[in-house]
Motif scaffolding. Structure first.
Motif, PDB file in Angstrom:
ATOM      1  N   ILE A  58     -28.747  38.035 -26.871  1.00 17.07           N
ATOM      2  CA  ILE A  58     -28.454  39.190 -26.023  1.00 17.07           C
ATOM      3  C   ILE A  58     -26.966  39.104 -25.728  1.00 17.07           C
ATOM      4  O   ILE A  58     -26.533  38.226 -24.972  1.00 17.07           O
ATOM      5  CB  ILE A  58     -29.281  39.170 -24.722  1.00 17.07           C
ATOM      6  CG1 ILE A  58     -30.776  39.121 -25.057  1.00 17.07           C
ATOM      7  CG2 ILE A  58     -28.931  40.377 -23.853  1.00 17.07           C
ATOM      8  CD1 ILE A  58     -31.665  38.834 -23.877  1.00 17.07           C
ATOM      9  N   GLY A  59     -26.187  39.980 -26.358  1.00 19.36           N
ATOM     10  CA  GLY A  59     -24.740  39.854 -26.244  1.00 19.36           C
ATOM     11  C   GLY A  59     -24.300  38.522 -26.810  1.00 19.36           C
ATOM     12  O   GLY A  59     -24.623  38.184 -27.942  1.00 19.36           O
ATOM     13  N   SER A  60     -23.618  37.712 -26.007  1.00 24.83           N
ATOM     14  CA  SER A  60     -23.118  36.419 -26.481  1.00 24.83           C
ATOM     15  C   SER A  60     -24.050  35.251 -26.145  1.00 24.83           C
ATOM     16  O   SER A  60     -23.777  34.121 -26.508  1.00 24.83           O
ATOM     17  CB  SER A  60     -21.733  36.148 -25.883  1.00 24.83           C
ATOM     18  OG  SER A  60     -21.826  36.070 -24.474  1.00 24.83           O
ATOM     19  N   LYS A  61     -25.147  35.502 -25.440  1.00 25.39           N
ATOM     20  CA  LYS A  61     -26.077  34.439 -25.042  1.00 25.39           C
ATOM     21  C   LYS A  61     -27.230  34.327 -26.039  1.00 25.39           C
ATOM     22  O   LYS A  61     -27.740  35.327 -26.519  1.00 25.39           O
ATOM     23  CB  LYS A  61     -26.660  34.728 -23.661  1.00 25.39           C
ATOM     24  CG  LYS A  61     -25.660  34.621 -22.539  1.00 25.39           C
ATOM     25  CD  LYS A  61     -26.059  33.453 -21.734  1.00 25.39           C
ATOM     26  CE  LYS A  61     -25.284  33.383 -20.438  1.00 25.39           C
ATOM     27  NZ  LYS A  61     -25.411  32.080 -19.863  1.00 25.39           N
ATOM     28  N   THR A  62     -27.647  33.084 -26.302  1.00 26.81           N
ATOM     29  CA  THR A  62     -28.760  32.829 -27.211  1.00 26.81           C
ATOM     30  C   THR A  62     -29.865  32.073 -26.477  1.00 26.81           C
ATOM     31  O   THR A  62     -29.597  31.141 -25.718  1.00 26.81           O
ATOM     32  CB  THR A  62     -28.293  32.002 -28.433  1.00 26.81           C
ATOM     33  OG1 THR A  62     -27.247  32.721 -29.093  1.00 26.81           O
ATOM     34  CG2 THR A  62     -29.431  31.775 -29.406  1.00 26.81           C
ATOM     35  N   TYR A  63     -31.107  32.494 -26.725  1.00 25.79           N
ATOM     36  CA  TYR A  63     -32.284  31.893 -26.107  1.00 25.79           C
ATOM     37  C   TYR A  63     -33.295  31.554 -27.195  1.00 25.79           C
ATOM     38  O   TYR A  63     -33.217  32.070 -28.308  1.00 25.79           O
ATOM     39  CB  TYR A  63     -32.917  32.875 -25.106  1.00 25.79           C
ATOM     40  CG  TYR A  63     -31.961  33.294 -24.024  1.00 25.79           C
ATOM     41  CD1 TYR A  63     -31.856  32.561 -22.856  1.00 25.79           C
ATOM     42  CD2 TYR A  63     -31.128  34.389 -24.196  1.00 25.79           C
ATOM     43  CE1 TYR A  63     -30.947  32.925 -21.862  1.00 25.79           C
ATOM     44  CE2 TYR A  63     -30.221  34.756 -23.210  1.00 25.79           C
ATOM     45  CZ  TYR A  63     -30.137  34.019 -22.051  1.00 25.79           C
ATOM     46  OH  TYR A  63     -29.232  34.377 -21.081  1.00 25.79           O
ATOM     47  N   VAL A  64     -34.260  30.704 -26.857  1.00 24.53           N
ATOM     48  CA  VAL A  64     -35.323  30.322 -27.783  1.00 24.53           C
ATOM     49  C   VAL A  64     -36.644  30.849 -27.224  1.00 24.53           C
ATOM     50  O   VAL A  64     -36.928  30.695 -26.024  1.00 24.53           O
ATOM     51  CB  VAL A  64     -35.373  28.787 -27.963  1.00 24.53           C
ATOM     52  CG1 VAL A  64     -36.541  28.385 -28.848  1.00 24.53           C
ATOM     53  CG2 VAL A  64     -34.057  28.286 -28.551  1.00 24.53           C
ATOM     54  N   VAL A  65     -37.458  31.438 -28.078  1.00 28.03           N
ATOM     55  CA  VAL A  65     -38.752  31.973 -27.657  1.00 28.03           C
ATOM     56  C   VAL A  65     -39.680  30.820 -27.294  1.00 28.03           C
ATOM     57  O   VAL A  65     -39.918  29.918 -28.098  1.00 28.03           O
ATOM     58  CB  VAL A  65     -39.383  32.842 -28.774  1.00 28.03           C
ATOM     59  CG1 VAL A  65     -40.791  33.281 -28.390  1.00 28.03           C
ATOM     60  CG2 VAL A  65     -38.499  34.051 -29.073  1.00 28.03           C
ATOM     61  N   ALA A  66     -40.197  30.863 -26.057  1.00 26.36           N
ATOM     62  CA  ALA A  66     -41.109  29.835 -25.559  1.00 26.36           C
ATOM     63  C   ALA A  66     -42.570  30.290 -25.606  1.00 26.36           C
ATOM     64  O   ALA A  66     -43.479  29.465 -25.688  1.00 26.36           O
ATOM     65  CB  ALA A  66     -40.745  29.443 -24.129  1.00 26.36           C
ATOM     66  N   ALA A  67     -42.803  31.610 -25.541  1.00 28.82           N
ATOM     67  CA  ALA A  67     -44.166  32.163 -25.576  1.00 28.82           C
ATOM     68  C   ALA A  67     -44.093  33.640 -25.933  1.00 28.82           C
ATOM     69  O   ALA A  67     -43.116  34.310 -25.613  1.00 28.82           O
ATOM     70  CB  ALA A  67     -44.858  31.977 -24.231  1.00 28.82           C
ATOM     71  N   VAL A  68     -45.157  34.124 -26.579  1.00 24.06           N
ATOM     72  CA  VAL A  68     -45.244  35.534 -26.968  1.00 24.06           C
ATOM     73  C   VAL A  68     -46.593  36.066 -26.515  1.00 24.06           C
ATOM     74  O   VAL A  68     -47.639  35.531 -26.899  1.00 24.06           O
ATOM     75  CB  VAL A  68     -45.108  35.707 -28.495  1.00 24.06           C
ATOM     76  CG1 VAL A  68     -45.191  37.177 -28.878  1.00 24.06           C
ATOM     77  CG2 VAL A  68     -43.814  35.086 -29.007  1.00 24.06           C
ATOM     78  N   GLY A  69     -46.602  37.108 -25.690  1.00 29.66           N
ATOM     79  CA  GLY A  69     -47.842  37.720 -25.219  1.00 29.66           C
ATOM     80  C   GLY A  69     -48.598  38.424 -26.334  1.00 29.66           C
ATOM     81  O   GLY A  69     -48.015  38.825 -27.345  1.00 29.66           O
ATOM     82  N   ASP A  70     -49.904  38.595 -26.126  1.00 26.68           N
ATOM     83  CA  ASP A  70     -50.780  39.188 -27.135  1.00 26.68           C
ATOM     84  C   ASP A  70     -50.366  40.597 -27.555  1.00 26.68           C
ATOM     85  O   ASP A  70     -50.615  40.997 -28.688  1.00 26.68           O
ATOM     86  CB  ASP A  70     -52.225  39.233 -26.623  1.00 26.68           C
ATOM     87  CG  ASP A  70     -52.824  37.853 -26.451  1.00 26.68           C
ATOM     88  OD1 ASP A  70     -52.327  36.897 -27.076  1.00 26.68           O
ATOM     89  OD2 ASP A  70     -53.797  37.725 -25.686  1.00 26.68           O
TER      90      ASP A  70
END
Length: 117
Positions: A58-70
Motif C-alpha cells: 500500500i503505497g511504500s509500505k509492505t505487509y504479509v497476509v496473515a489470514a484470508v476470510g472465506d
C-alpha cells in the motif's frame, strides 16, 4: 502480480477508520453506503487467489497476509471490495477480511498503488 489498483478517492472518514480500527476498506464501485469510509480505487482483476504469506503493498509500505476470510476472494474478484485489518492474527473477524502483519499503519493517499503479490 495477483492484483493491482490505484487509489482514486478517499472517503472523509476512511482515515478515521484506519486510525481507530486498524483497518482499511477499499472499494472499486461507488457503493454510497460505504463511500464515506472507503479508499476508492481503479478497476482491478484478481488473477490468483490471495493466500497466507502473500505480500500486500500500500503505497511504500509492505505487509504479509496473515489470514484470508472465506468471502474475501469472492468480494475482491467480483466487487473490488475488501477489508484489510492490520493485525497479526490467523483468524479473521469478518468473512470479507484479510489480516495483514507488518510494521505500523499505512498512510494512503490518492495515487498510491495497492498490490498483492
Amino acid at each position: 502480480m495477483k492484483y493491482k489498483v490505484e487509489i482514486t478517492n478517499i472517503g472523509p472518514m476512511a482515515n478515521d477508520l484506519l486510525t481507530a480500527g486498524d483497518m482499511i476498506i477499499f472499494e472499486q464501485c461507488e457503493m454510497e453506503a460505504l463511500a464515506e469510509v472507503c479508499y476508492m480505487h481503479t478497476k482491478g482483476e484478481l488473477k490468483e487467489p490471495v493466500a497466507v504469506g502473500d505480500r500486500v503493498k500500500i503505497g511504500s509500505k509492505t505487509y504479509v497476509v496473515a489470514a484470508v476470510g472465506d468471502e474475501a476472494q469472492h468480494t475482491l474478484k467480483t466487487l473490488g471490495h475488501c477489508t484489510l485489518k492490520f493485525i497479526d492474527n490467523p483468524e479473521v473477524e469478518l468473512p470479507g477480511q484479510i489480516n495483514l502483519k507488518g510494521d505500523g499503519l499505512p498512510e494512503p493517499v490518492i495515487g498510491d498503488i495497492i498490490s498483492i503479490e
